[in-house]
Design a protein around this motif. Structure first.
Motif, PDB file in Angstrom:
ATOM      1  N   PRO A   7       0.837  -1.208   0.000  1.00  0.00           N
ATOM      2  CA  PRO A   7       0.000   0.000   0.000  1.00  0.00           C
ATOM      3  C   PRO A   7       0.869   1.254   0.000  1.00  0.00           C
ATOM      4  O   PRO A   7       1.973   1.260   0.570  1.00  0.00           O
ATOM      5  N   VAL A   8       0.372   2.287  -0.644  1.00  0.00           N
ATOM      6  CA  VAL A   8       1.095   3.546  -0.735  1.00  0.00           C
ATOM      7  C   VAL A   8       0.110   4.692  -0.533  1.00  0.00           C
ATOM      8  O   VAL A   8      -0.992   4.663  -1.088  1.00  0.00           O
ATOM      9  N   THR A   9       0.510   5.675   0.259  1.00  0.00           N
ATOM     10  CA  THR A   9      -0.320   6.871   0.437  1.00  0.00           C
ATOM     11  C   THR A   9       0.493   8.103   0.094  1.00  0.00           C
ATOM     12  O   THR A   9       1.599   8.284   0.601  1.00  0.00           O
ATOM     13  N   LEU A  10      -0.048   8.916  -0.768  1.00  0.00           N
ATOM     14  CA  LEU A  10       0.549  10.197  -1.136  1.00  0.00           C
ATOM     15  C   LEU A  10      -0.285  11.307  -0.513  1.00  0.00           C
ATOM     16  O   LEU A  10      -1.514  11.229  -0.472  1.00  0.00           O
ATOM     17  N   ARG A  11       0.432  12.337  -0.050  1.00  0.00           N
ATOM     18  CA  ARG A  11      -0.262  13.419   0.657  1.00  0.00           C
ATOM     19  C   ARG A  11      -0.142  14.727  -0.122  1.00  0.00           C
ATOM     20  O   ARG A  11       0.922  15.061  -0.647  1.00  0.00           O
ATOM     21  N   CYS A  12      -1.231  15.444  -0.154  1.00  0.00           N
ATOM     22  CA  CYS A  12      -1.263  16.791  -0.725  1.00  0.00           C
ATOM     23  C   CYS A  12      -1.744  17.744   0.358  1.00  0.00           C
ATOM     24  O   CYS A  12      -2.775  17.480   1.012  1.00  0.00           O
TER      25      CYS A  12
END
Lengths: 117, 113
Positions: B18-23
């Motif tokens: 799993p991968v989470t990118l944040r803005c």
């Protein structure tokens, strides 16, 4: 549904020559139109935009684009290019005040402008 | 320029993780968007948000989910990364009213091995 066609994927030109990057769009409602520029290994920067009013819009570095509703076009032009204009240029469209679209952008596939000495 | 940042800026991961990118934006903009950029495709919309907890799918949403619990943060999650999700991901924001350009973050380069 809206769509954007950039007719040329690559445009090589010599320095100080004029250039035109073509963009046509398809939409059933009023639109906002944009040109974004991406320099190598960088993010997107707004070059110019049409929201309303005058159909001819200009950028601070000499580019201009004209909104032509009858031809559904928003071509980008510059009378004399510089080496530093080498970049990828993206045309984009969003539906305007018609509502419901949440101003989503649809992009063209991009035109790589290469200015040679 | 609008204050919009993305983290991480670069990530290499393996298939199936799993991968989470944040803005993160500091402009109190109502709308936020996630795009992916691939050669020959331009930028394509993945998901977008039109308010806190209000999100919807874009053109290429399969394999992605998003969440927006605060105005300033918009998270993109790849539940189980695949090699086809190797791309550069851009976040953008737009103020209420919409009569403006979208402001883009610097991008995240994701490589899935």
């Amino acid at each position: 549904a809206q769509s954007v066609t950039q007719l040329d994927s690559q445009v090589p030109v010599f320095e100080e020559a004029p250039v035109e990057l073509r963009c046509n769009y398809s939409s059933s409602v009023s639109v906002y139109l944009f040109w974004y520029v991406q320099y190598p290994n960088q993010g997107l920067q707004l070059l110019l935009k049409y929201l309303s009013g005058s159909t001819l819009v200009e950028s601070i570095n000499g580019f201009e684009a004209e909104f032509n509703k009858s031809q559904t076009s928003f071509h980008l032009r510059k009378p004399s290019v510089h080496i530093s204009d080498t970049a990828e240029y993206f045309c984009a469209v969003s539906e305007g005040q018609s509502g419901g679209s949440n101003y989503k952008l649809t992009f063209g596939k991009g035109t790589l402008l290469t200015v040679n000495p | 320029d609008a204050g919009i940042t993305q983290s991480p800026r670069h990530k290499v991961t393996e298939t199936g993780t799993p991968v989470t990118l944040r803005c993160h934006q500091t402009e109190n903009h109502r709308y936020m968007y996630w795009y992916r950029q691939d050669p020959g495709h331009g930028l394509r919309l993945i998901h977008y948000s039109y308010g806190v907890k209000d999100t919807d799918k874009g053109e290429v949403s399969d394999g992605y989910s998003v969440s927006r619990s605060k105005t300033e943060d918009f998270l993109l999650t790849l539940e189980s990364a695949t090699s086809s999700q190797t791309s550069v991901y851009f976040c953008a924001s737009l103020p209420s009213g919409g009569a403006s350009e979208q402001f883009f973050g610097p991008g995240t380069r994701l490589t899935v091995l």
